[in-house]
Design a protein around this motif. Structure first.
Motif, PDB file in Angstrom:
ATOM      1  N   PRO A  63      -6.552  -4.982   1.549  1.00 11.81           N
ATOM      2  CA  PRO A  63      -7.187  -4.792   2.872  1.00 11.81           C
ATOM      3  C   PRO A  63      -6.233  -5.093   4.028  1.00 11.81           C
ATOM      4  O   PRO A  63      -6.211  -4.356   5.027  1.00 11.81           O
ATOM      5  CB  PRO A  63      -8.366  -5.768   2.834  1.00 11.81           C
ATOM      6  N   ASN A  64      -5.442  -6.174   3.909  1.00 16.49           N
ATOM      7  CA  ASN A  64      -4.490  -6.506   4.970  1.00 16.49           C
ATOM      8  C   ASN A  64      -3.392  -5.449   5.087  1.00 16.49           C
ATOM      9  O   ASN A  64      -2.948  -5.117   6.193  1.00 16.49           O
ATOM     10  CB  ASN A  64      -3.858  -7.876   4.699  1.00 16.49           C
ATOM     11  N   PHE A  65      -2.958  -4.918   3.936  1.00 18.04           N
ATOM     12  CA  PHE A  65      -1.926  -3.881   3.966  1.00 18.04           C
ATOM     13  C   PHE A  65      -2.439  -2.618   4.653  1.00 18.04           C
ATOM     14  O   PHE A  65      -1.713  -1.988   5.433  1.00 18.04           O
ATOM     15  CB  PHE A  65      -1.472  -3.552   2.545  1.00 18.04           C
ATOM     16  N   LEU A  66      -3.677  -2.222   4.373  1.00 20.83           N
ATOM     17  CA  LEU A  66      -4.247  -1.020   4.999  1.00 20.83           C
ATOM     18  C   LEU A  66      -4.371  -1.210   6.503  1.00 20.83           C
ATOM     19  O   LEU A  66      -4.138  -0.274   7.287  1.00 20.83           O
ATOM     20  CB  LEU A  66      -5.606  -0.699   4.374  1.00 20.83           C
ATOM     21  N   ALA A  67      -4.753  -2.412   6.924  1.00 19.58           N
ATOM     22  CA  ALA A  67      -4.825  -2.689   8.361  1.00 19.58           C
ATOM     23  C   ALA A  67      -3.432  -2.652   8.985  1.00 19.58           C
ATOM     24  O   ALA A  67      -3.249  -2.164  10.110  1.00 19.58           O
ATOM     25  CB  ALA A  67      -5.478  -4.046   8.598  1.00 19.58           C
ATOM     26  N   PHE A  68      -2.435  -3.155   8.255  1.00 14.57           N
ATOM     27  CA  PHE A  68      -1.053  -3.161   8.731  1.00 14.57           C
ATOM     28  C   PHE A  68      -0.498  -1.741   8.850  1.00 14.57           C
ATOM     29  O   PHE A  68       0.306  -1.448   9.738  1.00 14.57           O
ATOM     30  CB  PHE A  68      -0.189  -3.985   7.762  1.00 14.57           C
ATOM     31  N   SER A  69      -0.928  -0.840   7.975  1.00 16.21           N
ATOM     32  CA  SER A  69      -0.392   0.524   7.918  1.00 16.21           C
ATOM     33  C   SER A  69      -1.135   1.499   8.805  1.00 16.21           C
ATOM     34  O   SER A  69      -0.780   2.681   8.846  1.00 16.21           O
ATOM     35  CB  SER A  69      -0.430   1.031   6.469  1.00 16.21           C
ATOM     36  N   ALA A 107       4.818  -0.370   2.976  1.00 15.74           N
ATOM     37  CA  ALA A 107       4.712  -1.415   1.959  1.00 15.74           C
ATOM     38  C   ALA A 107       5.950  -2.318   1.982  1.00 15.74           C
ATOM     39  O   ALA A 107       5.847  -3.539   1.842  1.00 15.74           O
ATOM     40  CB  ALA A 107       4.536  -0.793   0.575  1.00 15.74           C
ATOM     41  N   GLU A 108       7.125  -1.709   2.154  1.00 14.33           N
ATOM     42  CA  GLU A 108       8.341  -2.507   2.224  1.00 14.33           C
ATOM     43  C   GLU A 108       8.313  -3.434   3.436  1.00 14.33           C
ATOM     44  O   GLU A 108       8.666  -4.613   3.348  1.00 14.33           O
ATOM     45  CB  GLU A 108       9.564  -1.571   2.288  1.00 14.33           C
ATOM     46  N   ALA A 109       7.854  -2.892   4.582  1.00 12.14           N
ATOM     47  CA  ALA A 109       7.781  -3.713   5.791  1.00 12.14           C
ATOM     48  C   ALA A 109       6.738  -4.807   5.627  1.00 12.14           C
ATOM     49  O   ALA A 109       6.921  -5.940   6.084  1.00 12.14           O
ATOM     50  CB  ALA A 109       7.455  -2.835   6.986  1.00 12.14           C
ATOM     51  N   PHE A 110       5.633  -4.503   4.972  1.00 11.05           N
ATOM     52  CA  PHE A 110       4.550  -5.474   4.784  1.00 11.05           C
ATOM     53  C   PHE A 110       5.020  -6.622   3.891  1.00 11.05           C
ATOM     54  O   PHE A 110       4.728  -7.800   4.178  1.00 11.05           O
ATOM     55  CB  PHE A 110       3.345  -4.774   4.163  1.00 11.05           C
ATOM     56  N   LYS A 111       5.741  -6.302   2.824  1.00 14.94           N
ATOM     57  CA  LYS A 111       6.198  -7.344   1.906  1.00 14.94           C
ATOM     58  C   LYS A 111       7.266  -8.246   2.547  1.00 14.94           C
ATOM     59  O   LYS A 111       7.376  -9.414   2.219  1.00 14.94           O
ATOM     60  CB  LYS A 111       6.731  -6.690   0.620  1.00 14.94           C
ATOM     61  N   LYS A 112       8.059  -7.687   3.461  1.00 18.19           N
ATOM     62  CA  LYS A 112       9.060  -8.505   4.155  1.00 18.19           C
ATOM     63  C   LYS A 112       8.391  -9.540   5.049  1.00 18.19           C
ATOM     64  O   LYS A 112       8.889 -10.652   5.222  1.00 18.19           O
ATOM     65  CB  LYS A 112       9.966  -7.603   4.972  1.00 18.19           C
ATOM     66  N   GLN A 113       7.252  -9.145   5.637  1.00 21.55           N
ATOM     67  CA  GLN A 113       6.513 -10.106   6.471  1.00 21.55           C
ATOM     68  C   GLN A 113       5.897 -11.210   5.616  1.00 21.55           C
ATOM     69  O   GLN A 113       5.740 -12.322   6.081  1.00 21.55           O
ATOM     70  CB  GLN A 113       5.420  -9.394   7.272  1.00 21.55           C
TER      71      GLN A 113
END
Length: 272
Positions: A233-239, A266-272
């Motif tokens: 859910p957080n990833f979808l909001a981030f994207s 996804a790469e940007a999300f995992k770096k955060q």
């Protein structure tokens, strides 16, 4: 009294055992009448485990009685399948999918009614720029026609003496073609704008995350994008992106672009 308690204990144990029964690995196959059956997602909602079909439409996934399978593919209507006890004994579980049918917008057509009688139909045809009747043409003499011709000194003498006004004829035909093409372009443009407006409205009616869940299963986010299940859910909001960009991403021809976009996010999300 002790015997009754013992039997009650056995009954409860039996029920508990049946509820926690292990899932069996079942081989299935997606079938369709015409289209490709490769890369179709089969997701077990009950166990949160998914699989993807191979070139022959085959897949393998763990399941048990009353599990719910959700099958999704770009060219197919999404389907739900409730696992029956008899399915667990089948060598190959076959599931049929229905293809999507793209419906065109309604177009009103007004055909020009003809009777089949040449004399009657020719009187119905509208003409422009020429009002003389056939009786008036019969009264014309050859000299009258020659005196009205346009002399073209750039053409050979034999062709220049022709009584036909080519400039007027081709000018009239060109004007008619130009008007016909122009009207078609205007109608096509209006239909295209109406379709895009409706598509934009439909896409904007649902959030980005819901659109993505319709396109991909949790298995895709977990196995392909390496996003944890609780972080989806957080990833979808981030994207999330703008509606106009989402409209383009949701077009079938841009499906690979959508996957590339999600990989990048996804790469940007995992770096955060």
């Amino acid at each position: 009294m002790k015997n009754k308690l013992f039997y009650l204990f056995l009954l409860v144990s039996f029920i508990s055992f049946s509820q926690v029964k292990e899932r069996d690995l079942i081989v299935g196959k997606i079938k369709s009448d015409s289209l490709d059956v490769e890369n179709i997602t089969v997701f077990n909602v009950s166990s949160n485990i998914g699989a993807v079909t191979d070139i022959d439409g085959k897949f393998s996934i763990k399941m048990r009685e009353k599990d719910t399978l959700v099958i999704q593919g770009l060219a197919y209507l999404s389907a739900k399948y409730i696992v029956q006890i008899t399915d667990l004994d089948k060598e190959v579980l076959e599931i049929y999918l229905q293809t999507k049918i793209n419906e065109l917008n309604e177009v009103m057509v007004s055909p020009y009614t003809l009777t089949g009688v040449l004399e009657v139909d020719t009187n119905k045809i509208k003409t422009y720029g020429f009002t003389s009747s056939m009786e008036d043409l019969k009264k014309l003499k050859a000299n009258d026609i020659r005196n009205t011709r346009i002399r073209n000194t750039a053409m050979p003498t034999i062709l220049a003496q022709t009584p036909v006004n080519f400039l007027a004829i081709f000018g009239f035909i060109g004007k008619g073609i130009k008007e016909l093409v122009g009207n078609k372009k205007e109608k096509t443009s209006a239909i295209h704008k109406a379709f895009n407006k409706k598509r934009f409205k439909d896409v904007a009616s649902k959030p980005f995350g819901e659109h993505m869940k319709e396109q991909f299963s949790n298995h895709f986010f977990i196995s392909q994008l390496k996003i944890k299940n609780e972080d989806i859910p957080n990833f979808l909001a981030f994207s999330e992106t703008s509606v106009s960009e989402l409209v383009e991403f949701l077009k079938p021809e841009n499906h690979l672009k959508l996957i590339e976009y999600l990989i990048f996010k996804a790469e940007a999300f995992k770096k955060q």
